[in-house]
Design an enzyme around this catalytic site. Structure first.
Site, short mmCIF file in Angstrom:
data_model
loop_
_atom_site.label_atom_id
_atom_site.label_comp_id
_atom_site.label_asym_id
_atom_site.label_seq_id
_atom_site.Cartn_x
_atom_site.Cartn_y
_atom_site.Cartn_z
N SER A 556 -84.22 -16.05 72.54
CA SER A 556 -83.63 -15.38 71.39
C SER A 556 -82.33 -16.06 71.00
O SER A 556 -81.66 -16.68 71.85
CB SER A 556 -83.36 -13.91 71.72
OG SER A 556 -82.60 -13.29 70.72
N TYR A 569 -80.39 -6.43 76.68
CA TYR A 569 -81.30 -7.36 76.02
C TYR A 569 -80.72 -8.77 76.00
O TYR A 569 -81.39 -9.74 76.37
CB TYR A 569 -81.57 -6.87 74.59
CG TYR A 569 -82.42 -7.81 73.78
CD1 TYR A 569 -83.81 -7.81 73.92
CD2 TYR A 569 -81.85 -8.68 72.85
CE1 TYR A 569 -84.60 -8.67 73.17
CE2 TYR A 569 -82.63 -9.53 72.09
CZ TYR A 569 -84.01 -9.53 72.26
OH TYR A 569 -84.79 -10.38 71.53
#
Length: 679
Positions: A556, A569
């Protein structure tokens, strides 16, 4: 042209005959019909023949798969036939006999159908018929079985002369409804489509009954001590353990996709005393050994042998197989023979476990295995009533390295970039994973669709084309045994794994003080721990295969530049990003490349965003959830929204063959987030 009543009847008959494997093998045999149609040039009638074209399959034949020829011109070729030494030239002559656009390319068997004086002709490869055709005293057995209603034609390679031979035998035997072709199959004829089909089935079923009633009960001999089949669960676990090593052997000359078969037919054959002798004799029917090679590689150890011993023995046998194949080629090759295509086996037999078959794609590998099952059935039938006596090795070589067969191979389209590669994608039931699975399959890969939601995984596998293209597995990536089971499923379905995409994940968006230890553990268990476990299992398989491989992490933008309120996350994405670097360094010596993709703002089509992350992030940024994609796009340099397909494109770019010297790389797919530029 397929709307002509005779052509329509031919298609219906073909479908009925081709749908039953007792009648013929996949893509094997052909059928024809003759009739009168209108000639748009002369305005008169013209006699035509519709016949299955080259490369088609009877069971799935369509009008487009029929070649359409003028009978007057086809029969006139008899007058210019230059003889058996030059009969290959006649295939090109068929093009001058085509009616109109002609439909499909005529096959080598076109002469058989055109020269036999009957309105309808079937040429089939039934196991029962080939058993008689490959028996040492096949001619006598054919007469005993059928009397004068079915004649015998000695072995001759398919071609124009064989068509002349069959036509002459039919003319000399007015009571005959068909023939058994030595070493090959059967041909039947009739005045109508129904009569021809009835005659074909009569020959096949009568031969089946003859073999059953006259044959001895154990044609393959007694069961060898210790060679019986392992229990199913143990057998399939052993097969999965052997699969990457076997695939490595079958792929020495060119990468191959595998297929595993452990049917009772195969297991019983390998348990019996005569299987080494019969396997060494090889297959006989041309359709069989073109797919299976002249003979298989047979492991000569019982299933209880330690795995390491079995692997080492397979390597020894493989070296001997390659040497023997090279000698076989040199023994029979002529100056104008095509170059040797490769010396690896297409069929590997493991007593007590089953059969591995290989090909350029899953369908080819599966069909090769089906053909060897046909060959086992043929051997059983021949040994039951006589002795299995396939055509001579020199004749097999003439078929395998036939100039016409080589030309057919050269006409095949170039393989797609990921052909022969097997991909396993986690979290592939939706969103980015689904898009990645679709892109990899479109580029030629076989795909294992892995997802916690088995129903979603199954739907995606069906979208990709079913079992020859994709299989679904239900897997929780936090569970080591479930991951191992997923890889076992991949090994049994396709023979190995070459490309793994770590995509499974969840997203928890909370400020630090609201993030619980359970949130942290769950986020890390699924993505950091899960990616580690999947990559570890992938490395085990890839190292055993000795074919290199690719591992791709869907990380990400947050691994580099994190947004607010997502500590769990972003931290786990940073963990994944560093796994890429660590594994790239460790696995490079095995030819395994490890790279990452850093997406951002993938809202539309995303399972994660639809599962609550979208609402949480929209609340953080103070925008409406349905406009979150637009919000992310506005903050990028390109002002473009990122979709799952864009991430899939990056995965393909990393694995499609152009970046062969790239490992340890992270590719941003974020439409340009300057703060996330890698430094």
């Amino acid at each position: 042209m397929a709307t002509h009543p005779e052509a329509a009847a031919l298609l219906a008959r073909s479908h009925r005959l081709g749908s039953d494997p007792r009648n013929t093998n996949y893509a094997g045999g052909n059928a024809s019909a003759k009739g009168v149609d209108h000639d748009p040039v002369t305005g008169g009638d013209v006699e035509l023949m519709w016949v299955k074209g080259s490369g088609g399959d009877l069971g799935t034949l369509t009008g487009a798969g029929l070649a359409v020829l003028r009978l007057d011109r086809l029969r006139a070729l008899v007058d210019v036939y230059p003889g058996v030494e030059r009969e290959d030239e006649m295939v090109a002559a068929f093009d001058y006999c085509l009616h109109g656009k002609g439909g499909a390319a005529p096959s080598i068997d076109t002469a058989m159908h055109g020269l036999v004086d009957a309105p309808h002709v079937d040429h089939l490869h039934p196991d029962s018929g080939i058993a008689l055709a490959c028996a040492a005293d096949g001619q006598e057995l054919t007469a005993e079985c059928f009397g004068d209603t079915v004649a015998w034609v000695p072995w001759r390679r398919p071609g124009f002369q064989l068509g002349l031979d069959i036509a002459a035998v039919k003319e000399a035997n007015p009571r005959a409804i068909g023939v058994v072709l030595g070493g090959h199959g059967i041909t039947a004829w009739g005045g109508t489509a129904e009569e021809c089909e009835r005659n074909s089935l009569h020959i096949i079923r009568t031969a089946e009954a003859f073999l059953a009633e006259r044959g001895r009960p154990e044609p393959f001999g007694p069961v060898l001590d210790g060679y019986g089949a392992l229990p199913e669960a143990e057998r399939r676990e052993r097969a999965a353990a052997l699969a990457p090593y076997v695939r490595a052997l079958a792929s020495q000359d060119a990468p191959q996709v595998g297929h595993f078969t452990d049917t009772e037919v195969v297991l019983d054959f390998l348990a019996r005393a005569e299987h080494p002798r019969l396997a060494a004799l090889g297959t006989s029917c041309p359709d069989h050994f073109l797919r299976t090679k002249v003979r298989p590689l047979v492991l000569d150890l019982p299933p209880a042998a330690p795995l390491e011993q079995a692997v080492e023995r397979l390597r020894e046998l493989h070296a001997a197989y390659r040497e023997e194949y090279a000698v076989y080629y040199a023994r029979h090759a002529a100056p104008d023979s095509p170059a040797m295509r490769g010396a690896d086996p297409a069929i590997v037999l493991v007593p007590g476990v089953g059969m591995f078959s290989f090909g350029r794609d899953k369908q080819t590998a599966r069909v090769a295995g089906e053909f060897y099952v046909n060959a086992v059935n043929v051997m059983r039938g021949a040994e039951a009533v006589s002795r299995y006596a396939p055509i001579e090795e020199a004749e097999k070589f003439r078929i395998e390295y036939w100039a016409l067969e080589e030309a057919k191979l050269q006409r095949m389209p170039q393989p797609r970039p990921l052909a022969t590669r097997v991909a396993l994608v986690t979290g592939a039931g939706s969103g980015i994973g689904r898009a990645v699975a679709h892109r990899l399959a479109a580029e030629g890969a076989c795909v294992v669709v892995a997802d916690l939601n088995g129903e979603n995984a199954g739907k995606v596998a069906e979208e990709l084309g079913g079992a020859d293209r994709a299989v679904a597995v239900t897997v929780d990536v936090t569970d080591e045994e479930q991951i191992a089971a997923a890889f076992r499923a991949a090994l049994l379905a396709f023979g190995g794994v070459d490309l793994v995409v770590n995509n499974a994940g969840i997203s928890i968006s909370k400020p630090l003080l609201e993030t619980t230890a359970r949130d942290w553990d769950l986020q890390h268990d699924i993505m950091a721990r899960g990616s580690f476990l999947v990559s570890r299992e992938a490395a085990r398989v890839m190292i055993a295969q000795r074919l290199g491989g690719d591992i791709v992490y869907i990380a990400s933008k947050n691994a580099v530049f994190a947004g607010p309120n997502n500590i769990a996350y972003s931290a786990t994405k940073a963990d994944q990003a560093h796994q890429v670097r660590l594994l790239a360094a460790e696995l490079g010596e095995h030819g395994i490349r490890v790279n990452g993709v850093n997406p951002d703002g993938v809202v539309r089509g995303s399972g994660i965003f639809a599962g609550g992350w979208g609402a949480q992030r929209a609340a953080v940024y103070g925008v409406e959830e349905e406009k979150l994609g637009e919000f992310y796009a506005r903050r990028t340099l390109l002002k473009r929204e990122v979709l799952p397909e864009h991430v899939a494109n990056a995965v393909f770019a990393l694995t499609g063959g152009d970046l062969t010297h790239t490992t340890g790389l992270h590719v941003p797919v974020d439409a340009g987030v300057a703060a996330a530029f890698l430094r």
